[in-house]
Design a protein around this motif. Structure first.
Motif, PDB file in Angstrom:
ATOM      1  N   ALA A  75     -53.142 -52.246 -83.919  1.00 38.84           N
ATOM      2  CA  ALA A  75     -52.472 -52.139 -82.720  1.00 38.84           C
ATOM      3  C   ALA A  75     -52.823 -50.752 -82.221  1.00 38.84           C
ATOM      4  O   ALA A  75     -52.581 -49.783 -82.940  1.00 38.84           O
ATOM      5  CB  ALA A  75     -50.906 -52.317 -82.914  1.00 38.84           C
ATOM      6  N   ASN A  76     -53.315 -50.609 -80.960  1.00 35.29           N
ATOM      7  CA  ASN A  76     -53.645 -49.582 -80.405  1.00 35.29           C
ATOM      8  C   ASN A  76     -52.330 -49.115 -79.284  1.00 35.29           C
ATOM      9  O   ASN A  76     -52.211 -49.990 -78.520  1.00 35.29           O
ATOM     10  CB  ASN A  76     -54.887 -49.598 -79.577  1.00 35.29           C
ATOM     11  N   ILE A  77     -51.729 -47.872 -79.478  1.00 35.40           N
ATOM     12  CA  ILE A  77     -50.832 -47.392 -78.841  1.00 35.40           C
ATOM     13  C   ILE A  77     -51.091 -46.317 -77.833  1.00 35.40           C
ATOM     14  O   ILE A  77     -51.666 -45.280 -78.281  1.00 35.40           O
ATOM     15  CB  ILE A  77     -49.725 -47.107 -79.824  1.00 35.40           C
ATOM     16  N   LEU A  79     -51.498 -57.374 -93.296  1.00 32.19           N
ATOM     17  CA  LEU A  79     -50.615 -58.199 -92.222  1.00 32.19           C
ATOM     18  C   LEU A  79     -51.963 -58.479 -91.188  1.00 32.19           C
ATOM     19  O   LEU A  79     -52.781 -58.095 -90.661  1.00 32.19           O
ATOM     20  CB  LEU A  79     -49.905 -57.262 -91.313  1.00 32.19           C
ATOM     21  N   PRO A  80     -52.105 -59.970 -90.930  1.00 28.51           N
ATOM     22  CA  PRO A  80     -53.323 -60.465 -90.313  1.00 28.51           C
ATOM     23  C   PRO A  80     -53.020 -59.771 -88.826  1.00 28.51           C
ATOM     24  O   PRO A  80     -52.059 -59.642 -88.273  1.00 28.51           O
ATOM     25  CB  PRO A  80     -53.112 -61.783 -90.412  1.00 28.51           C
ATOM     26  N   SER A  81     -54.163 -59.841 -88.113  1.00 21.68           N
ATOM     27  CA  SER A  81     -54.131 -59.390 -86.830  1.00 21.68           C
ATOM     28  C   SER A  81     -53.468 -60.212 -85.868  1.00 21.68           C
ATOM     29  O   SER A  81     -53.107 -59.933 -84.833  1.00 21.68           O
ATOM     30  CB  SER A  81     -55.780 -59.275 -86.231  1.00 21.68           C
ATOM     31  N   LEU A  82     -52.999 -61.349 -86.276  1.00 22.36           N
ATOM     32  CA  LEU A  82     -52.383 -62.441 -85.428  1.00 22.36           C
ATOM     33  C   LEU A  82     -51.029 -61.922 -85.084  1.00 22.36           C
ATOM     34  O   LEU A  82     -50.236 -62.071 -84.112  1.00 22.36           O
ATOM     35  CB  LEU A  82     -52.065 -63.671 -86.413  1.00 22.36           C
ATOM     36  N   PHE A  83     -50.639 -60.680 -86.068  1.00 22.75           N
ATOM     37  CA  PHE A  83     -49.188 -60.116 -85.774  1.00 22.75           C
ATOM     38  C   PHE A  83     -49.167 -58.876 -84.847  1.00 22.75           C
ATOM     39  O   PHE A  83     -48.196 -58.290 -84.499  1.00 22.75           O
ATOM     40  CB  PHE A  83     -48.568 -59.809 -87.056  1.00 22.75           C
ATOM     41  N   ASP A  84     -50.512 -58.589 -84.398  1.00 21.15           N
ATOM     42  CA  ASP A  84     -50.494 -57.279 -83.550  1.00 21.15           C
ATOM     43  C   ASP A  84     -49.792 -57.559 -82.279  1.00 21.15           C
ATOM     44  O   ASP A  84     -49.260 -56.755 -81.679  1.00 21.15           O
ATOM     45  CB  ASP A  84     -52.136 -57.338 -83.311  1.00 21.15           C
ATOM     46  N   PRO A 101     -45.808 -53.753 -79.413  1.00 22.58           N
ATOM     47  CA  PRO A 101     -44.717 -53.644 -78.681  1.00 22.58           C
ATOM     48  C   PRO A 101     -43.562 -52.786 -79.566  1.00 22.58           C
ATOM     49  O   PRO A 101     -42.689 -51.854 -78.983  1.00 22.58           O
ATOM     50  CB  PRO A 101     -44.378 -54.886 -77.907  1.00 22.58           C
ATOM     51  N   SER A 102     -43.351 -53.219 -80.412  1.00 23.11           N
ATOM     52  CA  SER A 102     -42.755 -52.667 -81.552  1.00 23.11           C
ATOM     53  C   SER A 102     -42.869 -51.237 -81.986  1.00 23.11           C
ATOM     54  O   SER A 102     -41.669 -50.426 -81.726  1.00 23.11           O
ATOM     55  CB  SER A 102     -42.469 -53.202 -83.046  1.00 23.11           C
TER      56      SER A 102
END
Length: 146
Positions: free
Chosen positions: A2-4, A119-124, A129-130
Motif C-alpha cells: 500500500a502506498n500512502i 498478507l496477499p495484495s488482495l488486502f491492500d 485506507p486504514s
C-alpha cells in the motif's frame, strides 16, 4: 503493498515542523497501542533504529525502522528523512519531508510504502485506507502539539 501520501501545510517554521515529526517517542503517544524506542537514543542520524511496538500482549509485533537518510532543514532548505522498515511483519519504507510552503508556512509530506508479510495484495484495499487514517491522525497530532 500500500502506498500512502499525506500532505499538510502548517503555520510553523521548517525547523519546528521537522522537530515535531522526528521526535520518535512522540509517535508512540499519537498512535494507539504503540510504544516507540530509539537506538541510540540521540542524536538521530543514518543508522539510528526506531522501533515501534504495536498491539497488546501476545498480539503485538515490532516494526523496526532504520534511518537511511537524515537531512534536517537548514537555512530555509527542505529537510528529508527516510526510514527502511526491517521487521518480520511490516516491510517497506517511510519518508518524512518538510519544505517551504505558501505564505511563509511549511509543507509537510509523509510518504509510505507498507507491506505486511504474508498478507496477499488482495488486502491492500483495506490496508491503504486504514494506514492513511492512522498515520494521518498521527501526523495531525504531531504537528499540533509542541
Amino acid at each position: 503493498m500500500a502506498n500512502i501520501l499525506l500532505e499538510r501545510t502548517v503555520p510553523l517554521p521548517l525547523d519546528e515542523a521537522w522537530r515535531r515529526i522526528t521526535q520518535w517517542r512522540r509517535h508512540g503517544e499519537v498512535v494507539p497501542l504503540t510504544r516507540v524506542s530509539v537506538v541510540p537514543p540521540a542524536p538521530t542520524g543514518p543508522g539510528t533504529v526506531v522501533v515501534a511496538r504495536s498491539g497488546v500482549g501476545p498480539l503485538s509485533f515490532e516494526d523496526p525502522m532504520e534511518v537511511t537518510l537524515w537531512q534536517p532543514p537548514e537555512d530555509g532548505a527542505p529537510g528529508m528523512c527516510r526510514l527502511e522498515k526491517r521487521g518480520r511483519v511490516v516491510l517497506g519504507w517511510a519518508e518524512l519531508e518538510v519544505r517551504p510552503g505558501p505564505g511563509g508556512r511549511t509543507r509537510v509530506v509523509w510518504r509510505e510504502e507498507i507491506r505486511i508479510r504474508l498478507l496477499p495484495s488482495l488486502f491492500d484495499g483495506v490496508l491503504r485506507p486504514s494506514a492513511r487514517y492512522v498515520f494521518g491522525r498521527a501526523l495531525n497530532r504531531l504537528l499540533r502539539r509542541p
